[in-house]
Design a protein around this motif. Structure first.
Motif, PDB file in Angstrom:
ATOM      1  N   LEU A 228       0.831  -1.203   0.000  1.00 49.23           N
ATOM      2  CA  LEU A 228       0.000   0.000   0.000  1.00 49.23           C
ATOM      3  C   LEU A 228       0.868   1.257   0.000  1.00 49.23           C
ATOM      4  N   GLN A 229       1.942   1.231   0.776  1.00 43.20           N
ATOM      5  CA  GLN A 229       2.876   2.359   0.811  1.00 43.20           C
ATOM      6  C   GLN A 229       3.472   2.586  -0.572  1.00 43.20           C
ATOM      7  N   ASP A 230       3.894   1.521  -1.232  1.00 49.06           N
ATOM      8  CA  ASP A 230       4.496   1.653  -2.560  1.00 49.06           C
ATOM      9  C   ASP A 230       3.525   2.250  -3.570  1.00 49.06           C
ATOM     10  N   LEU A 231       2.238   2.001  -3.352  1.00 48.06           N
ATOM     11  CA  LEU A 231       1.212   2.552  -4.241  1.00 48.06           C
ATOM     12  C   LEU A 231       0.727   3.928  -3.756  1.00 48.06           C
ATOM     13  N   GLU A 232       1.406   4.456  -2.734  1.00 41.16           N
ATOM     14  CA  GLU A 232       1.088   5.755  -2.140  1.00 41.16           C
ATOM     15  C   GLU A 232      -0.326   5.822  -1.578  1.00 41.16           C
ATOM     16  N   ARG A 233      -0.800   4.692  -1.094  1.00 43.48           N
ATOM     17  CA  ARG A 233      -2.090   4.625  -0.414  1.00 43.48           C
ATOM     18  C   ARG A 233      -1.800   4.659   1.089  1.00 43.48           C
ATOM     19  N   PHE A 234      -1.267   5.807   1.506  1.00 48.06           N
ATOM     20  CA  PHE A 234      -0.720   5.948   2.849  1.00 48.06           C
ATOM     21  C   PHE A 234      -1.748   5.758   3.955  1.00 48.06           C
ATOM     22  N   ASP A 235      -2.950   6.287   3.784  1.00 46.27           N
ATOM     23  CA  ASP A 235      -3.962   6.150   4.837  1.00 46.27           C
ATOM     24  C   ASP A 235      -4.317   4.683   5.075  1.00 46.27           C
ATOM     25  N   GLU A 236      -4.442   3.924   4.010  1.00 50.79           N
ATOM     26  CA  GLU A 236      -4.741   2.494   4.150  1.00 50.79           C
ATOM     27  C   GLU A 236      -3.573   1.774   4.812  1.00 50.79           C
ATOM     28  N   ALA A 237      -2.351   2.128   4.414  1.00 54.32           N
ATOM     29  CA  ALA A 237      -1.167   1.504   4.994  1.00 54.32           C
ATOM     30  C   ALA A 237      -1.075   1.818   6.488  1.00 54.32           C
ATOM     31  N   ILE A 238      -1.410   3.048   6.862  1.00 51.31           N
ATOM     32  CA  ILE A 238      -1.401   3.436   8.276  1.00 51.31           C
ATOM     33  C   ILE A 238      -2.426   2.619   9.052  1.00 51.31           C
ATOM     34  N   GLU A 239      -3.597   2.414   8.486  1.00 48.57           N
ATOM     35  CA  GLU A 239      -4.614   1.585   9.141  1.00 48.57           C
ATOM     36  C   GLU A 239      -4.082   0.183   9.417  1.00 48.57           C
ATOM     37  N   VAL A 240      -3.429  -0.407   8.429  1.00 47.30           N
ATOM     38  CA  VAL A 240      -2.888  -1.759   8.578  1.00 47.30           C
ATOM     39  C   VAL A 240      -1.801  -1.778   9.644  1.00 47.30           C
ATOM     40  N   ALA A 241      -0.876  -0.836   9.590  1.00 53.44           N
ATOM     41  CA  ALA A 241       0.210  -0.793  10.573  1.00 53.44           C
ATOM     42  C   ALA A 241      -0.331  -0.567  11.987  1.00 53.44           C
ATOM     43  N   ASN A 242      -1.341   0.281  12.110  1.00 50.71           N
ATOM     44  CA  ASN A 242      -1.958   0.483  13.425  1.00 50.71           C
ATOM     45  C   ASN A 242      -2.611  -0.801  13.924  1.00 50.71           C
ATOM     46  N   ARG A 243      -3.215  -1.552  13.023  1.00 50.16           N
ATOM     47  CA  ARG A 243      -3.839  -2.828  13.403  1.00 50.16           C
ATOM     48  C   ARG A 243      -2.776  -3.795  13.930  1.00 50.16           C
ATOM     49  N   ILE A 244      -1.608  -3.798  13.296  1.00 47.94           N
ATOM     50  CA  ILE A 244      -0.520  -4.659  13.772  1.00 47.94           C
ATOM     51  C   ILE A 244      -0.131  -4.266  15.192  1.00 47.94           C
ATOM     52  N   THR A 245      -0.019  -2.959  15.454  1.00 43.66           N
ATOM     53  CA  THR A 245       0.360  -2.520  16.805  1.00 43.66           C
ATOM     54  C   THR A 245      -0.719  -2.845  17.831  1.00 43.66           C
ATOM     55  N   GLU A 246      -1.963  -2.930  17.394  1.00 46.23           N
ATOM     56  CA  GLU A 246      -3.026  -3.357  18.313  1.00 46.23           C
ATOM     57  C   GLU A 246      -2.856  -4.832  18.664  1.00 46.23           C
ATOM     58  N   LEU A 247      -2.501  -5.633  17.671  1.00 45.13           N
ATOM     59  CA  LEU A 247      -2.307  -7.066  17.891  1.00 45.13           C
ATOM     60  C   LEU A 247      -1.025  -7.355  18.656  1.00 45.13           C
ATOM     61  N   ASP A 248       0.019  -6.563  18.375  1.00 41.95           N
ATOM     62  CA  ASP A 248       1.314  -6.748  19.027  1.00 41.95           C
ATOM     63  C   ASP A 248       1.956  -5.377  19.257  1.00 41.95           C
ATOM     64  N   PRO A 249       1.696  -4.794  20.426  1.00 33.75           N
ATOM     65  CA  PRO A 249       2.226  -3.449  20.712  1.00 33.75           C
ATOM     66  C   PRO A 249       3.757  -3.372  20.683  1.00 33.75           C
ATOM     67  N   ASP A 250       4.426  -4.511  20.793  1.00 34.06           N
ATOM     68  CA  ASP A 250       5.889  -4.533  20.812  1.00 34.06           C
ATOM     69  C   ASP A 250       6.499  -4.811  19.440  1.00 34.06           C
ATOM     70  N   ASP A 251       5.714  -4.740  18.387  1.00 34.37           N
ATOM     71  CA  ASP A 251       6.205  -5.002  17.037  1.00 34.37           C
ATOM     72  C   ASP A 251       6.989  -3.787  16.536  1.00 34.37           C
ATOM     73  N   VAL A 252       8.308  -3.907  16.550  1.00 34.20           N
ATOM     74  CA  VAL A 252       9.188  -2.799  16.177  1.00 34.20           C
ATOM     75  C   VAL A 252       8.948  -2.381  14.731  1.00 34.20           C
TER      76      VAL A 252
END
Length: 116
Positions: free
Chosen positions: A49-73
Motif C-alpha cells: 500500500l505504501q508503494d502505491l502511495e495509499r498511505f492512509d490504508e497503509a497506516i490503518e494496517v500498521a496500526n492494526r498490527i500494533t493493536e495485535l502486538d504493541p511490541d512489534d518494532v
C-alpha cells in the motif's frame, strides 16, 4: 476447516503475495495479503500500500498490527515512515521513538547476563 488447513491456506496466500509483489504486481499482491491471517502478511500489505502511495490504508494496517502486538518494532517503524511521507512529522517522530525504545528493550532481553 482444521487449524492445520487454515494455517496452510494463510501460508499459501502469503507466499502467493510475496511472489506477486516481487513480480511488481502490487494490486494482486494486496489481494493475496488480505487473504492471509499472518502478521507478516499484514506487514507486506502495509508495504504494498505504501508503494502505491495509499498511505492512509497503509497506516490503518500498521496500526492494526500494533493493536495485535504493541511490541512489534517493524510496525512502529512503518508508521514512522508512513507519517513522514504524509508530512506528519510529530507523529513520525513519536513512532520512530517507540520503535527505537522497543528495539533496545528487545536487545537487552536477548543479552545473557555475564557470569561472575
Amino acid at each position: 476447516m482444521t487449524q492445520n488447513d487454515a494455517r496452510q491456506t494463510a501460508e499459501d496466500h502469503y507466499y502467493a503475495a510475496l511472489d506477486l509483489f516481487s513480480d511488481g504486481e502490487k494490486e494482486r499482491a494486496i489481494e493475496q495479503y488480505r487473504l492471509s491471517s499472518f502478521t507478516e502478511a499484514m506487514h507486506g500489505l502495509a508495504r504494498a500500500l505504501q508503494d502505491l502511495e495509499r498511505f492512509d490504508e497503509a497506516i490503518e494496517v500498521a496500526n492494526r498490527i500494533t493493536e495485535l502486538d504493541p511490541d512489534d518494532v517493524l510496525a512502529h517503524t512503518s508508521l514512522s515512515v508512513l507519517y513522514q511521507k504524509k508530512g506528519m512529522v510529530p507523529e513520525a517522530e513519536a513512532e520512530g521513538n517507540k520503535a527505537r525504545v522497543l528495539g533496545w528493550k528487545q536487545q537487552l532481553k536477548s543479552k545473557k547476563p555475564l557470569d561472575g
